[in-house]
Design an enzyme around this catalytic site. Structure first.
Site, PDB file in Angstrom:
ATOM      1  N   GLY A   1      89.362  44.329  41.684  1.00 55.44           N
ATOM      2  CA  GLY A   1      89.389  43.841  43.062  1.00 55.44           C
ATOM      3  C   GLY A   1      89.963  42.441  43.098  1.00 55.44           C
ATOM      4  O   GLY A   1      90.893  42.125  42.342  1.00 55.44           O
ATOM      5  N   CYS A   2      89.426  41.592  43.946  1.00 52.01           N
ATOM      6  CA  CYS A   2      89.919  40.217  44.090  1.00 52.01           C
ATOM      7  C   CYS A   2      89.961  39.495  42.750  1.00 52.01           C
ATOM      8  O   CYS A   2      88.933  39.315  42.097  1.00 52.01           O
ATOM      9  CB  CYS A   2      89.021  39.449  45.061  1.00 52.01           C
ATOM     10  SG  CYS A   2      89.354  37.679  45.122  1.00 52.01           S
TER      11      CYS A   2
END
Length: 222
Positions: free
Chosen positions: A41-42
């Protein structure tokens, strides 16, 4: 005899100084570093998590797995490049093993989510483990199987062949601890570090990881 000692002392001292300088100029070589590439993800969050781990020397945010050369953040998040937001974790295997890092990684994400991570949706935010050879693949697949057994649910995080890694733009590196002020954020003018903390909480990353993994989550709330 005393005269000889008095004459020899400066020479001995000079040799000691030279040897000391040689040790400083040519320090003992550190052990070979290894790299683990993952998408969770991020990349700000994954970088922030793994830079806390003893034995990890550096974590670099970037893009990999796609078909576009030298992609930009806008290109990747817009979609169509095939790239993941990913990180390269540089570590000393004498201090922390690849196995331990993989164990921690799988328990720091939602590996049951095929559509992104937490509030970040889309292909670029999917999870993955990238491997460079069969030994790394066997280990990664074993760690995924163990995590799936521990969780009691299907894990969709794939193990993929390693591709060229493109370092993300400079402002993405160490974003989580940068004191540089940004005027236009969803939270108004603030430092990158403060913006990151609000984003991470608002995105629900730690809450979801704690819900899934409980006390086995290595970073949630840290």
């Amino acid at each position: 005899m005393r005269e000889w000692i008095n004459i020899a002392k400066p020479a001995i001292l000079s040799v000691a100084i030279v040897l000391g300088l040689l040790v400083e100029v040519h320090p003992a070589h550190a052990g070979p570093k290894e790299t683990l590439t993952v998408a969770g993800g991020c990349f700000w969050c994954v970088e922030a998590d793994f830079e806390k781990v003893p034995g990890v020397s550096e974590v670099v945010s970037g893009y990999t797995g796609g078909k576009v050369d030298s992609p930009t953040y806008k290109q990747v998040t817009r979609g169509g490049t095939g790239h993941y937001e990913a990180v390269e974790i540089m570590f000393d295997p004498a201090k922390v093993s690849r196995e331990k890092l993989l164990h921690m990684f799988l328990r720091s994400i939602d590996p049951t989510d095929a559509g992104g991570q937490f509030c970040d949706r889309g292909a670029s935010y999917r999870t993955a483990i990238f491997v460079g050879n069969e030994k790394e693949r066997d280990l990664a697949e074993r760690m995924v199987a163990e995590a799936e057994e521990d969780l009691g649910r299907e894990i969709v995080t794939p193990v993929l062949p390693k591709k060229k890694f493109y370092k993300a733009e400079k402002y993405h590196q160490d974003y989580y601890k940068s004191e540089e002020v940004v005027l236009f954020t969803r939270f108004g003018p603030t430092t990158r570090a403060k913006s990151y903390k609000k984003y991470r909480k608002g995105c629900g990353r730690d809450a979801r990881v704690r819900q899934l993994w409980g006390n086995a989550a290595p970073f949630a709330g840290s």
